[in-house]
Write a protein that holds these residues in place. Structure first.
Motif: not given
Lengths: 266, 266
Positions: A95-102, A108-114, A116-122
């Motif tokens: 699943e999509t992993v994202h990392v945020s910083l205050y 706000s997000t500064f790192l997003v790893i999408d 790999p599935r065909n349907t995914r959260a962007h």
């Protein structure tokens, strides 16, 4: 607000949706008169924080951000330290992993790893995460220092979906629940097809730096998956905290480790 | 200078060597009195451009740079567009390749690909490249708009090595030579063991955005290698310009393409 605060706040009108902004739009958005706005935009341009499109005369974020982001990353390589850990979580959950910083009063997000599935959260990198509507925002409110959280709890909240929490009482009830769980949940409350889980990343003084989050396609989330992903996320967030040379506060560790022994079943 | 200019100029004291700076040091470096410096540092901190080390109370570059750099890269993905082209040059030459961008009156590196050899020229990413001492700086002066170059030519130049050019007449003589060559050279003039070659990257209006450069261990550079690397670099810079959707000015193309036919022998 000093003139410097006003000038820097103009940068906040940029987003993934709004990448170029003209003088009139800046004046309209900020409420400053055009000549004052122009003086501030000129100072920001001289320092390389803005660039002007030579044709449209509209402004966009400037090249100086690349230099300062590199300098900061060289001194404190947050992105590169966290990336392999976030990648592992992405490999395990797909699943999509994202990392945020205050920073600057915003999460706000500064790192997003999408996913790999065909349907995914962007998730857009660089996007500001609303405190009331995203798992990351709620996680930050639940675990950060009370005085800092208070500042954001007294803001007016936007309603993104019918289930978005906007009244303080229900938000606080949820925060109490998340404090017991050690993570936060947001189901279709920012995007109507996305379900998210977030866990806090702690800094050297036990403060919450930001969050690591999973953004999943809501329709495939079962309560079993939510439970197993949550525990996996809590463990990953603790690993990130340790990698940054910081310490997970004892109270938080006690809460989540007791479950960890029996919990992880990925 | 407006207050905004002054506040933003405080950020320029950060470098790879100086990653944390205290209030007194800021006051000393800038010449502003402590209370004025503090007001500006506080505004920069509120916006997330600075963070305070909670123990030492010294300031470092803040997390907001990660957000704005990501927003800029999403809108105008300079780094990711250039990286594969720079990597190819690095593969072909096995020397350090770096790419610089002119912003805020400074030329600074934002992408560095290290040589894979055991002895290599090291270039810090995010570093400001002196106009008189580096191949990149001289390249920018040679090919950028005359009024913009003039501003930097009238500055006082630092002497880094015995051979560093610091007087305007010899710098201009070199710039004329580089304008004929289509690239610039700097042999042990910034670092006494590094020899560099740089070629210009053009933007949409024919302006010089920055440079792509090869930094080589000086002791292994022969005049044959310099010639073949230079031509390879000019071709690579043209490729970068085209990848960014811009056009190499006709005069520059004429100059370098006539040689390109017979030149490249890597």
């Amino acid at each position: 607000m000093t003139t410097v605060d006003k000038a820097l706040s103009l940068l906040d009108y940029f987003s993934n949706e709004q990448t170029e902004i003209g003088l009139s739009a800046f004046a309209r958005l900020s409420g400053y008169d055009k000549s004052a706005a122009l003086r501030m935009l000129s100072a920001l341009s001289r320092a390389g924080f803005l660039e002007q499109n030579t044709q449209s005369r509209r402004y966009r974020l400037g090249g100086a951000f690349l230099r300062f982001a590199r300098l900061r990353e060289d001194a404190f390589p947050l992105t590169e330290m966290i990336r392999p850990i976030a990648q592992q979580l992405n490999d395990d959950t797909r699943e999509t992993v994202h990392v945020s910083l205050y920073a600057g009063g915003r999460l706000s997000t500064f790192l997003v790893i999408d996913s790999p599935r065909n349907t995914r959260a962007h998730v857009d990198s660089g996007m500001v995460l609303p405190f009331n509507a995203t798992a990351s925002g709620l996680c930050w409110l639940a675990f950060s220092e009370p005085e800092l959280a208070e500042r954001h709890l007294s803001e007016d909240f936007s309603q993104y979906q019918s289930v978005t929490l906007t009244d303080r009482a229900s938000i606080e009830a949820n925060l109490n629940r998340f404090r017991e769980l050690g993570y936060s949940l947001a189901d279709r409350s920012f995007d109507d097809e996305v379900s998210s889980i977030a866990a806090p990343i702690f800094g050297a003084q036990g403060e919450v730096l930001g969050c690591i989050s999973l953004a999943c396609v809501a329709s495939r989330m079962t309560s079993e998956l939510t439970t197993s992903y949550s525990q996996r996320l809590v463990d990953t967030a603790a690993q990130v905290t340790q990698t940054l040379g910081a310490i997970v506060p004892v109270s938080y560790r006690r809460l989540t480790q007791s479950r960890s022994v029996m919990g992880s079943n990925l």
